[in-house]
Design a protein around this motif. Structure first.
Motif, short mmCIF file in Angstrom:
data_model
loop_
_atom_site.label_atom_id
_atom_site.label_comp_id
_atom_site.label_asym_id
_atom_site.label_seq_id
_atom_site.Cartn_x
_atom_site.Cartn_y
_atom_site.Cartn_z
N LEU A 253 0.87 -1.14 0.01
CA LEU A 253 0.10 -0.14 0.08
C LEU A 253 1.01 1.29 -0.12
O LEU A 253 0.40 2.32 -0.36
CB LEU A 253 -1.09 0.13 1.09
N PHE B 152 -5.33 -4.44 0.27
CA PHE B 152 -6.63 -3.87 0.26
C PHE B 152 -7.95 -4.96 0.79
O PHE B 152 -8.47 -4.54 1.54
CB PHE B 152 -7.20 -3.49 -1.21
N GLY C 96 -3.05 -5.42 -5.06
CA GLY C 96 -4.40 -5.36 -4.62
C GLY C 96 -4.67 -6.11 -3.37
O GLY C 96 -5.58 -6.06 -2.44
N ALA D 31 -7.68 -1.03 -7.86
CA ALA D 31 -6.26 -0.39 -8.13
C ALA D 31 -5.60 -0.97 -9.30
O ALA D 31 -4.92 -0.51 -9.85
CB ALA D 31 -5.61 -1.16 -6.68
N SER D 32 -6.01 -2.22 -9.73
CA SER D 32 -5.34 -2.96 -10.91
C SER D 32 -6.00 -2.02 -11.99
O SER D 32 -5.24 -1.82 -13.13
CB SER D 32 -6.03 -4.36 -11.14
N HIS E 282 -0.29 -7.12 -10.27
CA HIS E 282 -1.44 -6.30 -9.80
C HIS E 282 -2.19 -7.31 -8.58
O HIS E 282 -2.58 -6.69 -7.69
CB HIS E 282 -2.45 -6.44 -10.91
N ASP F 273 -6.68 1.08 -12.64
CA ASP F 273 -6.30 2.32 -12.67
C ASP F 273 -4.48 2.28 -12.45
O ASP F 273 -4.03 3.37 -12.42
CB ASP F 273 -6.67 3.06 -11.52
N GLU F 274 -3.92 1.31 -12.84
CA GLU F 274 -2.56 1.16 -12.44
C GLU F 274 -1.92 1.33 -13.99
O GLU F 274 -2.06 0.77 -14.85
CB GLU F 274 -2.32 -0.13 -12.06
#
Ligand SMILES: Nc1ncnc2c1ncn2[C@@H]1O[C@H](COP(=O)(O)OP(=O)(O)O)[C@@H](O)[C@H]1O
Ligand SMILES: [Mg+2]
Lengths: 275, 377, 408
Positions: free
Chosen positions: A115, A153, A150, A206-207, A146, A209-210
Motif C-alpha cells: 500500500l 486492500f 491489490g 487498484a488494478s 497487480h 487504474d494502474e
C-alpha cells in the motif's frame, strides 16, 4: 450550540467553517465534473464554452481497435489479479485474526506494505526480476504484479470485518449443533461477505487504474485503459480522452456506491442485539 | 492408580440423579494462575442451578467448559455418565443462551430458530411446525420474518431463549442472559424463564452476578469466589445460613461484628468483641474456641423495639441518621464499636428515632451467624 | 494423574495446531508477496552496489587494476591487460558495455573507449609497449583519473551508484568528495521531492481540517452524503483527474477564463505543466487520504469534552484549541504521514501535469531503468526513495497501529 445565544465571533467562525468546507468539497468534486461535458462537445478543442452537442467522440472510442484492446486488457489483467488477491487476502486475514504468534506484527506490516511502497520501485524491481524468468511482456507477469498490489486492500477490509465479528455467533452456532465447516459456511462467511466484496472491489479498482507496472512490464499489445489514457494525455490530448474519462467516472461512481452499500450492510449486520 | 480412578468414577457416576458432574476440574488460561480450582459439582436432572459470584470469579469459564468452548486443564466432566471432557461443542447437544443473545444478524427470526433443526437434518415440514411452536412458546409468533436487528432487547432475549430450546436439549446453559435488559424487563423475564423451566422440565445451569436473580429463580445456588465454590445450597439456606464470611457478605446486606470465640456449644457460639461485649449467635462451620470470628447480622432481623429483653442479644446504640425508603426506614447507628450499624425498621412508630437518641438493639440467637474469619489462602 | 498430564499436553497441542492453522492460512499470501514483491525489490536494491559489467567484458584489466595503488605509477602489465581487453572486446563487439560503464565515472569515457577500440581493431600488429601505444592513441589513458575510474568500475561491488545518487564521488585518491556542480542533480531532485511532498501535505492538512470537521459533526444522513462526495475522487481514475486538471488549468481553461473575466489578470497565468499544477493535482489526489483518518478521529471525540470545557468557563475558541485540537492529533498525524509517504513516490501525476523541472525521484528511477539503462543508478535512487518511505512507514505503523489502516 444553537440553544445558547452565540456571540458574533462564534457565528462568524461557524460560517467561515462551513464556507471553507464547501469550497474544499467543490475543489474535490468540480474538476471531475468539469471534464464530462467536453466529451459531448462538438469541437476538437478541450475548452469551454461548449460549441454544440455531438456523440462522435464516443463513437470514435467504440469504433477504435486501440480502445477495444485496452478494455479487454484491463479486464484480462484486472479480473484474475482480483481473484488471486481476494482469495489469498481473505485466507491471510482469517489466519491473522485466528491466533497470536511471534512475528505477527512484522508479517502484517509486510503484507500491508504494497500500500505504501512507491509503485515505481515495485515496477522496476519486477522489471529486472521477471526478465530472466521470461515474465516481462506477459499477462502472467502483469497479473502477478497487480495481485500483489491489490491483496493488502483485501486484507484491510476483511480484517476490519473480522475484528467486528462477534465470536459468540460462532459459538452459538456450534452450541446449536453446527460442525465447524457449517459454522464457517452459514454464519461466518455471510457476515464477512460484505468485507470480502469491498476488498475485491478495492483490489480491482487498484488494478484498473494502474499505469506504471503496465508501462514497464507490458508489451505494446498489452496496453490497458489507463496506459492508453497516459499516452493520450501526453501526446494527443483530444476529446476521445474526455469520452473515456466520462466512462471511467461512471464506473467509479458505480463502484463507490456499491462499496458504500456494502459498508452500510456490514454495519447493519454488525449492530449486535441489545446494543 | 489409573485403574482405581476409573473404577471409582464409574461408581460415583452411577449415583442416582447425577446428570452433570464436574470432577476435580481445574482451568488455567496462561499455565500459571488457576481460574477454576478443584471444582466438584453435581447437577441433578431437571434442576435449575445458578452459578453466582462476583465478576472474574470463574463462572463463565465453568459454563464454557461445560459447553465445550474451553477445555479443562485438569479433571473430568460427565453428562449422563458419559465423559464429555473432549467432546466438541456441536456434539454435546446443549442449548445455550448468550449475554448478547448471539442471534445471527443475517438470518430472520424463523431462520435463526430453524438453524439447529436444519443442522440436525430434521425434515422441512417438521422444522416449520417446531419453529412455529417455539415462537408461540415465547409469544412472538408474529415476528418470525423480522431480522434480529429489528427487534427490541426483550424480544431478542426471548428469541434467543426459543432458539436454545427449539431442538429440545436436555440441558440449557445461560450466561447472564438478562444482563443487557433494564430492571423491569429483567424481572419480567426472570419469571418467564422460571416458568419455561418448570413447564419443560429441562435442566438449567444459569450464570449471573445478580444475587436477587439467583435467589428468586434457582433450585440451588453455587456461590463462586476466586475460582472456588464457597457454598452450594438452596437459596434460603444460602441466605439464612451462610457458611463463610464471603457468602454472608456477597448475598444480602449484613452488619459484621468481629471478636473472639469465647464459648462454643452445639449449634451456638458466643463471640466477644474487643470491648468485651458478648454476642450469642448460631455457629457456622469451622469455628474454634479462642479463634477469631465475625458475627453476621441481617439488618431486617434486628429490632429496635423497646423492651427487647425477651431476646438473647440486646445492646445499646445511638441513632446517627435515618433514611426513608418508602416501605421501611433505614436507621444508621453507633453500636458494638461500629458507626455504620444498619437496622431496617418499620416506618410506623419510628418517630422516636431521631439522631442522638440512644435505643436498644435486640435479636435472637438464630438471627446472627458466627463465622470464622478467613485467612487469605 | 496420567490423564492430567495428557490433558495439559492436549491443550498445548490444540494451541499449537491452532497456530499452525493460522500460519497455513497466512502462508499463501506471504509466499506470494515474497516472490512477487519482496524478492524483486531486494534484487533491485542489490543492483545499487553490484558492479560486474566491466569485469565481464574486460576480465584481465579488472583483475590487474585491483593491484594498482592510486598515486603509484601504473605497471606495464596493467596496460598490457587493458590493451588486450580493449582489442578483444572491440572485436567481440562487447566494447559498448565497457564504454557505457566508464562513461558514468569519466567525462568523455564513452568516446575514449570507443575511439581507442576502433583504432585497435583496425591494426593487428602487437605493440612493443601497450602503455605507449594507448597513450599515443589518447593521452587520457595516462591520466590517474582514468585509472581510478577503471579501478572503481572493476567490481564486484561499488559505492559508485550510491555516491552518485547523493551527488558524491571518489577523487583520484579514493576519498569521497562532492561532485562538481554541473554534474550534480540528484540532491536537488531529492530536495524537490521532499519539498513538493511537504507542500502537498501542508495544503492537504489545511484543506482537509475544516471539511473533516464538518463531515464528522454533521447529522448521520448529511455526513454519509458528504462522505460519498469525499470518496468520489478517491475512486475516480488518477488519469481522469489529471485530464481534468489539464482542462481546467490550461491557458484557455476554465480557471484562467474566470480570472480574466473577473479582471484579476489580463493574460492567462501559467498553472499547468509547472510546479503549481503538480501541487494542485497531487493535493487533489491525496486529500481523501488526509480526510479519512481525520474524520475517523474527529467522530470518536465526544462532544461532551467541549461542553465540559465551556461549562468550566473556557471561551469556545480556547476550548477548541486546548481541548478539541489536542484530541485530533492522532488522526491528523496519521493522515499527514500517509499523504507525505504516498507523495514521495509519485510518478504519474508529475509526469502528466508537471514540467521538466518538476519531476520527482520516481521519474528518474523509471527513466534510468527504461530509457538510459543505467540500472545501478536507478537502483541507488530506489534505495533512497524506499529507505525514506520505509522509515516513515514504520513511524506511521507505530503511531497509528497496524490495525488502524482503514479504507473508506
Ligand atoms: N479467554 C481467556 N483468556 C485468558 N483469561 C481469561 C479468559 N477468559 C476469562 N479469563 C480470566 O479468567 C478469570 C475468570 O473469568 P470468567 O470465567 O469470565 O469470570 P466470570 O464469568 O465469573 O466473570 C478472569 O480473571 C478472567 O480475566
Ligand atoms: Mg462472565
Amino acid at each position: 450550540m444553537s440553544h445558547a445565544p452565540s456571540t458574533l465571533t462564534e457565528r462568524v467562525a461557524r460560517i467561515a467553517l462551513v464556507v471553507s468546507a464547501i469550497a474544499v468539497l467543490v475543489f474535490l468534486v468540480a474538476p471531475i465534473l468539469a471534464i464530462l461535458p467536453l466529451s459531448v462537445n462538438d469541437s476538437e478543442f478541450l475548452t469551454y464554452p461548449m460549441r454544440g452537442w455531438t456523440t462522435r467522440w464516443y463513437e470514435s472510442v467504440f469504433a477504435s481497435e486501440k480502445w477495444r484492446l485496452a478494455v479487454m486488457n484491463s479486464f484480462l489483467i484486472g479480473i484474475p489479479a482480483t481473484v488471486i488477491a481476494t482469495v489469498l487476502g481473505t485466507l491471510a486475514s482469517i489466519g491473522l485474526a485466528m491466533a497470536d504468534f511471534r512475528g505477527k506484527a512484522a508479517i502484517s506490516a509486510l503484507i500491508l506494505s504494497p500500500l505504501v511502497v512507491p509503485i515505481v520501485i515495485v515496477a522496476v524491481g519486477l522489471y529486472f526480476f521477471f526478465a530472466p524468468l521470461g515474465l516481462t511482456q506477459t499477462y502472467t507477469g502483469l497479473i502477478v504484479a497487480h495481485a500483489a498490489l491489490g491483496a493488502p486492500f483485501v486484507v484491510v477490509t476483511v480484517s476490519a470485518a473480522l475484528a467486528s465479528f462477534d465470536r459468540n455467533l460462532a459459538r452459538a452456532a456450534a452450541s446449536l449443533g453446527a460442525p465447524p465447516v457449517t459454522v464457517f459456511r452459514r454464519v461466518m462467511l455471510p457476515i464477512l461477505a460484505p468485507g470480502v466484496a469491498s476488498g475485491a472491489l478495492f483490489a480491482f479498482a487498484a488494478s484498473f487504474d494502474e499505469v506504471v507496472t503496465v508501462m514497464l512490464l507490458g508489451a505494446p499489445h498489452q496496453r490497458t485503459i489507463p496506459r492508453e489514457m497516459f499516452s493520450g494525455l501526453r501526446d494527443s490530448f483530444n476529446p476521445t480522452i474526455a469520452a473515456v474519462a466520462t466512462l471511467l467516472t461512471v464506473l467509479a461512481v458505480a463502484l463507490l456506491l456499491v462499496v458504500e452499500a456494502l459498508r452500510l450492510r456490514a454495519e447493519r449486520l454488525k449492530t449486535r442485539a441489545g446494543d | 492408580m489409573q485403574v482405581g480412578s476409573v473404577g471409582s468414577d464409574a461408581r460415583e457416576i452411577a449415583r442416582a440423579g447425577d446428570f452433570v458432574r464436574f470432577d476435580k476440574v481445574e482451568k488455567s488460561y496462561d499455565g500459571r494462575t488457576l481460574v477454576v480450582r478443584q471444582l466438584d459439582l453435581l447437577v441433578a436432572r431437571g434442576e435449575f442451578l445458578t452459578l453466582l459470584g462476583p465478576s472474574g470469579s470463574g463462572k463463565t469459564t465453568t459454563l464454557m467448559m461445560l459447553a465445550g468452548f474451553e477445555t479443562p486443564t485438569r479433571g473430568l466432566i460427565t453428562l449422563e455418565g458419559r465423559d464429555i471432557t473432549r467432546v466438541p461443542p456441536h456434539k454435546r447437544g446443549l442449548g445455550m443462551v448468550f449475554q448478547n443473545y448471539a442471534l445471527f444478524p443475517h438470518m430472520s427470526v424463523r431462520e435463526n430458530l430453524a438453524f439447529p433443526l436444519e443442522v440436525r437434518g430434521v425434515s422441512r415440514a417438521e422444522i416449520g411446525e417446531r419453529v412455529t411452536r417455539a415462537l408461540d412458546m415465547v409469544r412472538l409468533g408474529k415476528l418470525g420474518d423480522r431480522r434480529p436487528g429489528q427487534l427490541s432487547g426483550g424480544q431478542q432475549q426471548r428469541i434467543a431463549l426459543a432458539r436454545a430450546l427449539v431442538f429440545e436439549p436436555k440441558l440449557v446453559l445461560m450466561d447472564e442472559p438478562l444482563g443487557a435488559l433494564d430492571k423491569q424487563l429483567r424481572e419480567h423475564m426472570q419469571y418467564e424463564i422460571k416458568h419455561l423451566h418448570e413447564r419443560l422440565g429441562v435442566t438449567v445451569v444459569y450464570v449471573t452476578h445478580d444475587q436477587g436473580e439467583a435467589l428468586t429463580m434457582s433450585d440451588r445456588v453455587a456461590v463462586f469466589n476466586d475460582g472456588r465454590i464457597q457454598q452450594i445450597d438452596r437459596p434460603r439456606t444460602i441466605y439464612e445460613h451462610p457458611d463463610t464470611a464471603f457468602v454472608a457478605q456477597f448475598i444480602g446486606e449484613n452488619n459484621k461484628v468481629d471478636g473472639t470465640v469465647t464459648a462454643l456449644g452445639v449449634g451456638e457460639a458466643t463471640v466477644t468483641t474487643a470491648a468485651g461485649q458478648a454476642i450469642r449467635a448460631e455457629a457456622g462451620p469451622g469455628l474454634s474456641l479462642g479463634g477469631r470470628a465475625l458475627v453476621s447480622l441481617r439488618p431486617e432481623r434486628l429490632s429496635l423495639a423497646h423492651g427487647a429483653d425477651a431476646v438473647a442479644n440486646h445492646f445499646p446504640g445511638t441513632v446517627v441518621e435515618t433514611i426513608y425508603h418508602g416501605d421501611h426506614l433505614r436507621v444508621r447507628l453507633e453500636a458494638l464499636g461500629r458507626d455504620d450499624f444498619v437496622v431496617k425498621a418499620p416506618v410506623s412508630g419510628s418517630e422516636a428515632l431521631v439522631p442522638g437518641r440512644t435505643v436498644d438493639i435486640g435479636w435472637r440467637v438464630a438471627d446472627g451467624r458466627a463465622l470464622p474469619i478467613e485467612t487469605p489462602a | 494423574m496420567d490423564r492430567d498430564v495428557d490433558l495439559a499436553k492436549d491443550l498445548k497441542r490444540a494451541e499449537r495446531r491452532r497456530r499452525m492453522t493460522a500460519l497455513a492460512l497466512i502462508a499463501p499470501l506471504f509466499l506470494f508477496l515474497m516472490a512477487s514483491f519482496v524478492a524483486p525489490i531486494v534484487d533491485m536494491l542489490r543492483r545499487s552496489v553490484v558492479d560486474t559489467e566491466l569485469a565481464e567484458v574486460w576480465p584481465a584489466t579488472a583483475a590487474a587494476v585491483k593491484h594498482w595503488q592510486p598515486g603509484a605509477a601504473a605497471p606495464d602489465a596493467l596496460y598490457a591487460a587493458l590493451g588486450a581487453d580493449l582489442k578483444a572486446s572491440a572485436e567481440a563487439r562487447t566494447i559498448a558495455i565497457a564504454a557505457r560503464r566508464l562513461n558514468y565515472a569519466l567525462p568523455n569515457g564513452r568516446s575514449l573507449v570507443l575511439n581507442t577500440g576502433r583504432a585497435l581493431r583496425a591494426d593487428d600488429t602487437a605493440p612493443a609497449s601497450w602503455r605507449d601505444r594507448l597513450i599515443g592513441l589518447d593521452p587520457a589513458w595516462g591520466e590517474p583519473a582514468t585509472l581510478v575510474a577503471l579501478q572503481q568500475a572493476s567490481g564486484p561491488a561499488t559505492d559508485f551508484y550510491l555516491l552518485t545518487a547523493v551527488d558524491m564521488e571518489r577523487d583520484t585518491a579514493g576519498a569521497i568528495v562532492q561532485r562538481p556542480a554541473q554534474q550534480s542533480l540528484y540532491l536537488q531532485v531529492l530536495g524537490r521531492t521532499l519539498m513538493i511532498s511537504l507542500v502537498v501535505t501542508l495544503v492537504c492538512l489545511l484543506l482537509g481540517f475544516p471539511l473533516s470537521y464538518l463531515v464528522a459533526n454533521a447529522p448521520a444522513r448529511t455526513g454519509n452524503l458528504l462522505m460519498i462526495l469525499v470518496l468520489l475522487p478517491f475512486w475516480t481514475s488518477l488519469l481522469v483527474r489529471s485530464a481534468a486538471w489539464i482542462v481546467l488549468l490550461q491557458d484557455q481553461g476554465v480557471v484562467n477564463g474566470a480570472l480574466q473575466a473577473l479582471g484579476i489578470t489580463d493574460g492567462p497565468i501559467r498553472m499547468i505543466f509547472n510546479r503549481t499544477g503538480v501541487v494542485i493535482a497531487m493535493t487533489h489526489v491525496l486529500l481523501p487520504f488526509m480526510i479519512m483518518p481525520m474524520i475517523a478521529t474527529m467522530k470518536s471525540i465526544p462532544p461532551t469534552y467541549m461542553r465540559a470545557a465551556v461549562s468550566l468557563g473556557a471561551h469556545p475558541a480556547v476550548a477548541f484549541v486546548r481541548v478539541y485540537l489536542p484530541q485530533t492529533v492522532p488522526g491528523v498525524a496519521a493522515g499527514a504521514l500517509l499523504v507525505f509517504i504516498m507523495a514521495l513516490g509519485y510518478y504519474v501525476t508529475p509526469a502528466l501535469v508537471g514540467g521538466a523541472e518538476d519531476q520527482m525521484l520516481a521519474y528518474f528511477i523509471a527513466f534510468y531503468t527504461t530509457s538510459s539503462a543505467n540500472w545501478g543508478l536507478a537502483a541507488a535512487l530506489g534505495v533512497i526513495l524506499l529507505g525514506a518511505t520505509m522509515i516513515l512507514y514504520l513511524v506511521y505503523a507505530r503511531l497509528a497501529g497496524m490495525g488502524q489502516v482503514k479504507l473508506g
